[in-house]
Design a protein around this motif. Sequence first.
Motif, PDB file in Angstrom:
ATOM      1  N   VAL A 251      -0.080 -18.406   4.346  1.00  0.00           N
ATOM      2  CA  VAL A 251      -1.274 -18.570   3.524  1.00  0.00           C
ATOM      3  C   VAL A 251      -2.057 -17.257   3.425  1.00  0.00           C
ATOM      4  O   VAL A 251      -2.677 -16.969   2.410  1.00  0.00           O
ATOM      5  CB  VAL A 251      -2.139 -19.700   4.108  1.00  0.00           C
ATOM      6  CG1 VAL A 251      -3.451 -19.804   3.380  1.00  0.00           C
ATOM      7  CG2 VAL A 251      -1.393 -21.003   4.023  1.00  0.00           C
TER       8      VAL A 251
ATOM      9  N   LEU B 131     -10.467 -32.212   6.864  1.00  0.00           N
ATOM     10  CA  LEU B 131      -9.229 -33.005   6.861  1.00  0.00           C
ATOM     11  C   LEU B 131      -8.567 -32.963   8.228  1.00  0.00           C
ATOM     12  O   LEU B 131      -8.149 -33.992   8.787  1.00  0.00           O
ATOM     13  CB  LEU B 131      -8.300 -32.445   5.788  1.00  0.00           C
ATOM     14  CG  LEU B 131      -7.032 -33.219   5.457  1.00  0.00           C
ATOM     15  CD1 LEU B 131      -7.406 -34.558   4.885  1.00  0.00           C
ATOM     16  CD2 LEU B 131      -6.190 -32.429   4.486  1.00  0.00           C
ATOM     17  N   PHE B 132      -8.505 -31.750   8.816  1.00  0.00           N
ATOM     18  CA  PHE B 132      -7.844 -31.583  10.110  1.00  0.00           C
ATOM     19  C   PHE B 132      -8.577 -32.365  11.189  1.00  0.00           C
ATOM     20  O   PHE B 132      -7.969 -33.120  11.953  1.00  0.00           O
ATOM     21  CB  PHE B 132      -7.787 -30.092  10.458  1.00  0.00           C
ATOM     22  CG  PHE B 132      -7.114 -29.803  11.751  1.00  0.00           C
ATOM     23  CD1 PHE B 132      -5.776 -30.123  11.934  1.00  0.00           C
ATOM     24  CD2 PHE B 132      -7.798 -29.217  12.786  1.00  0.00           C
ATOM     25  CE1 PHE B 132      -5.154 -29.863  13.123  1.00  0.00           C
ATOM     26  CE2 PHE B 132      -7.180 -28.944  13.990  1.00  0.00           C
ATOM     27  CZ  PHE B 132      -5.849 -29.276  14.166  1.00  0.00           C
TER      28      PHE B 132
ATOM     29  N   ILE C 231       4.857 -26.042   3.007  1.00  0.00           N
ATOM     30  CA  ILE C 231       4.299 -26.244   4.354  1.00  0.00           C
ATOM     31  C   ILE C 231       3.734 -27.650   4.483  1.00  0.00           C
ATOM     32  O   ILE C 231       3.928 -28.322   5.501  1.00  0.00           O
ATOM     33  CB  ILE C 231       3.216 -25.192   4.647  1.00  0.00           C
ATOM     34  CG1 ILE C 231       3.812 -23.804   4.595  1.00  0.00           C
ATOM     35  CG2 ILE C 231       2.608 -25.423   5.997  1.00  0.00           C
ATOM     36  CD1 ILE C 231       2.808 -22.757   4.936  1.00  0.00           C
TER      37      ILE C 231
ATOM     38  N   ALA D  46      -0.373 -32.249  11.761  1.00  0.00           N
ATOM     39  CA  ALA D  46      -1.668 -32.257  11.081  1.00  0.00           C
ATOM     40  C   ALA D  46      -2.127 -30.844  10.766  1.00  0.00           C
ATOM     41  O   ALA D  46      -2.623 -30.559   9.675  1.00  0.00           O
ATOM     42  CB  ALA D  46      -2.703 -32.969  11.956  1.00  0.00           C
ATOM     43  N   PHE D  47      -1.932 -29.929  11.732  1.00  0.00           N
ATOM     44  CA  PHE D  47      -2.360 -28.548  11.489  1.00  0.00           C
ATOM     45  C   PHE D  47      -1.560 -27.922  10.359  1.00  0.00           C
ATOM     46  O   PHE D  47      -2.117 -27.225   9.496  1.00  0.00           O
ATOM     47  CB  PHE D  47      -2.197 -27.721  12.766  1.00  0.00           C
ATOM     48  CG  PHE D  47      -2.794 -26.354  12.661  1.00  0.00           C
ATOM     49  CD1 PHE D  47      -4.130 -26.151  12.942  1.00  0.00           C
ATOM     50  CD2 PHE D  47      -2.034 -25.268  12.251  1.00  0.00           C
ATOM     51  CE1 PHE D  47      -4.686 -24.895  12.833  1.00  0.00           C
ATOM     52  CE2 PHE D  47      -2.583 -24.013  12.144  1.00  0.00           C
ATOM     53  CZ  PHE D  47      -3.916 -23.836  12.432  1.00  0.00           C
ATOM     54  N   LEU D  48      -0.237 -28.181  10.335  1.00  0.00           N
ATOM     55  CA  LEU D  48       0.602 -27.623   9.265  1.00  0.00           C
ATOM     56  C   LEU D  48       0.144 -28.152   7.904  1.00  0.00           C
ATOM     57  O   LEU D  48       0.018 -27.383   6.943  1.00  0.00           O
ATOM     58  CB  LEU D  48       2.055 -28.010   9.485  1.00  0.00           C
ATOM     59  CG  LEU D  48       2.899 -27.118  10.365  1.00  0.00           C
ATOM     60  CD1 LEU D  48       4.306 -27.626  10.380  1.00  0.00           C
ATOM     61  CD2 LEU D  48       2.865 -25.699   9.860  1.00  0.00           C
ATOM     62  N   PHE D  49      -0.089 -29.467   7.831  1.00  0.00           N
ATOM     63  CA  PHE D  49      -0.502 -30.047   6.553  1.00  0.00           C
ATOM     64  C   PHE D  49      -1.815 -29.425   6.088  1.00  0.00           C
ATOM     65  O   PHE D  49      -1.976 -29.076   4.914  1.00  0.00           O
ATOM     66  CB  PHE D  49      -0.645 -31.558   6.711  1.00  0.00           C
ATOM     67  CG  PHE D  49      -0.903 -32.277   5.429  1.00  0.00           C
ATOM     68  CD1 PHE D  49       0.145 -32.648   4.615  1.00  0.00           C
ATOM     69  CD2 PHE D  49      -2.189 -32.551   5.022  1.00  0.00           C
ATOM     70  CE1 PHE D  49      -0.082 -33.286   3.428  1.00  0.00           C
ATOM     71  CE2 PHE D  49      -2.425 -33.185   3.828  1.00  0.00           C
ATOM     72  CZ  PHE D  49      -1.370 -33.556   3.034  1.00  0.00           C
ATOM     73  N   THR D  50      -2.757 -29.242   7.039  1.00  0.00           N
ATOM     74  CA  THR D  50      -4.050 -28.667   6.659  1.00  0.00           C
ATOM     75  C   THR D  50      -3.899 -27.228   6.210  1.00  0.00           C
ATOM     76  O   THR D  50      -4.545 -26.800   5.253  1.00  0.00           O
ATOM     77  CB  THR D  50      -5.003 -28.724   7.859  1.00  0.00           C
ATOM     78  OG1 THR D  50      -4.693 -29.848   8.635  1.00  0.00           O
ATOM     79  CG2 THR D  50      -6.411 -28.821   7.409  1.00  0.00           C
ATOM     80  N   THR D  51      -3.052 -26.464   6.917  1.00  0.00           N
ATOM     81  CA  THR D  51      -2.824 -25.075   6.516  1.00  0.00           C
ATOM     82  C   THR D  51      -2.282 -25.010   5.092  1.00  0.00           C
ATOM     83  O   THR D  51      -2.739 -24.204   4.270  1.00  0.00           O
ATOM     84  CB  THR D  51      -1.839 -24.399   7.469  1.00  0.00           C
ATOM     85  OG1 THR D  51      -2.223 -24.696   8.794  1.00  0.00           O
ATOM     86  CG2 THR D  51      -1.797 -22.925   7.259  1.00  0.00           C
ATOM     87  N   GLY D  52      -1.308 -25.890   4.795  1.00  0.00           N
ATOM     88  CA  GLY D  52      -0.751 -25.902   3.452  1.00  0.00           C
ATOM     89  C   GLY D  52      -1.788 -26.276   2.415  1.00  0.00           C
ATOM     90  O   GLY D  52      -1.862 -25.661   1.338  1.00  0.00           O
ATOM     91  N   ALA D  53      -2.629 -27.266   2.747  1.00  0.00           N
ATOM     92  CA  ALA D  53      -3.676 -27.677   1.798  1.00  0.00           C
ATOM     93  C   ALA D  53      -4.648 -26.533   1.551  1.00  0.00           C
ATOM     94  O   ALA D  53      -5.055 -26.283   0.412  1.00  0.00           O
ATOM     95  CB  ALA D  53      -4.412 -28.898   2.347  1.00  0.00           C
TER      96      ALA D  53
ATOM     97  N   LEU E  62       7.587 -18.016   5.743  1.00  0.00           N
ATOM     98  CA  LEU E  62       7.941 -19.425   5.583  1.00  0.00           C
ATOM     99  C   LEU E  62       9.336 -19.695   6.156  1.00  0.00           C
ATOM    100  O   LEU E  62       9.581 -20.778   6.704  1.00  0.00           O
ATOM    101  CB  LEU E  62       7.880 -19.834   4.116  1.00  0.00           C
ATOM    102  CG  LEU E  62       8.061 -21.327   3.872  1.00  0.00           C
ATOM    103  CD1 LEU E  62       7.022 -22.125   4.620  1.00  0.00           C
ATOM    104  CD2 LEU E  62       7.997 -21.677   2.420  1.00  0.00           C
TER     105      LEU E  62
ATOM    106  N   VAL F  22      -7.951 -36.129  10.847  1.00  0.00           N
ATOM    107  CA  VAL F  22      -6.640 -36.583  11.328  1.00  0.00           C
ATOM    108  C   VAL F  22      -6.595 -36.565  12.848  1.00  0.00           C
ATOM    109  O   VAL F  22      -6.115 -37.513  13.485  1.00  0.00           O
ATOM    110  CB  VAL F  22      -5.530 -35.699  10.723  1.00  0.00           C
ATOM    111  CG1 VAL F  22      -4.190 -36.069  11.332  1.00  0.00           C
ATOM    112  CG2 VAL F  22      -5.486 -35.857   9.231  1.00  0.00           C
TER     113      VAL F  22
END
Lengths: 181, 102
Positions: free
Chosen positions: A27, A107-108, B39, B14-21, A39, A111
Motif C-alpha cells: 500500500v 473497521l479493524f 490483499i 483482519a489486519f490484511l483486509f483492513t490494509t487492503g481496504a 505482494l 473486527v
Amino acid sequence: MDAGNILVWIVWVIAAFACLGSGVAVVSFSNPFYSALSLIGNLSSLAVLYLLLAAEFVAAAQVLVYAGAVMVMFLFVIAYLGGRADTPWAGGPSWQAIAAVAAAAALFVEVIVVIGLKTDGRLSHAPATDYFFGSPYEIGKLFLTDHLLAFEITSIALLIAAVGGVILGSHAHELPEAEQQ
Amino acid sequence: MKGPDIVWYLAVAAFLFTTGALGVLIRRSPLIILLSLEIMLNGANLALIAFSRFHGQGDGQIFALTVMAIAASEVVVGLGLIVAMAKRRLDLDVDKLRTLRG
C-alpha cells in the motif's frame, strides 16, 4: 509447551509479520513495481500460514496460481505501462486520505472487538485432523461431490473472463482510430 | 493443534483486509488498487481456511479455492481495462476518470 509447539510458534510469528509488513509495503510504495514485488512476498508468506493450518493443496495453489501466474501477469502489465510513480502523500495528507485511514482503523478495531468479545475462548480448541485433511484427494473429492456446482460456475466465470480479456485487448487497438475520424 | 490458536490467524486476516481496504481508498493508480484488492481477498481467504481448520472440515478450503479462481478472472478483466485505458492515452488516475459520474 513442547519443542514442536515452540517451533510452530516461531514459524507462525515470522510468516505473520512478513505477511503484515509486506501488506503495508504494497500500500505504501509509490512505485507499482515494488508494490507488486512485495505482494509476491505477501502471498508466499500467506502460503506458509496455510500450511500451518493443514491446507496443503491451497498453499500449493496459492504459490503456483497467485504468486506465480497472476503476479507475472501484473509485472508484465506494469513493465508495459512503465512504472509510473503514484505518491499518495504528496502535498501533505488530504482530507480523503485522513478519512480513509480513520475508516480503515475503525473497521479493524470493529473486527478485533467482535473476535475478542464474541468468541470468548471458544476458538482455542481445533479438532485433530486426519491424514487426508487438505490433501488433493480430499479437495478433489469435495469438489466433485458436494461442491460440484461451485466447480462448474468457477469454470464458466474463468471462461467469461478469458473472453472478456480478449475482447478488451482487441478493441483497444481500434478505438483511438475511431475517435480520429 | 500446535502453535497459535485460530484467533491469531483471524487477527492477521483482519489486519490484511483492513490494509487492503486502506490501499483501495487512498491510492489513485488503478494498478495499485487492483493489488490492494488482492490483499483484501487474501485476508478473507485466510479467515476461511482458519475456520475450515477450526471445524475440521474441508469446505472452507473449497471456498478459498473458488475465491482464488474468481480473483484470477477479476485480475484478467481489470488489467485488460487498464491496458485499454493506457492505449487510449487516458490518465491512470481514478480521481481523474469522472466521465461516468452523474
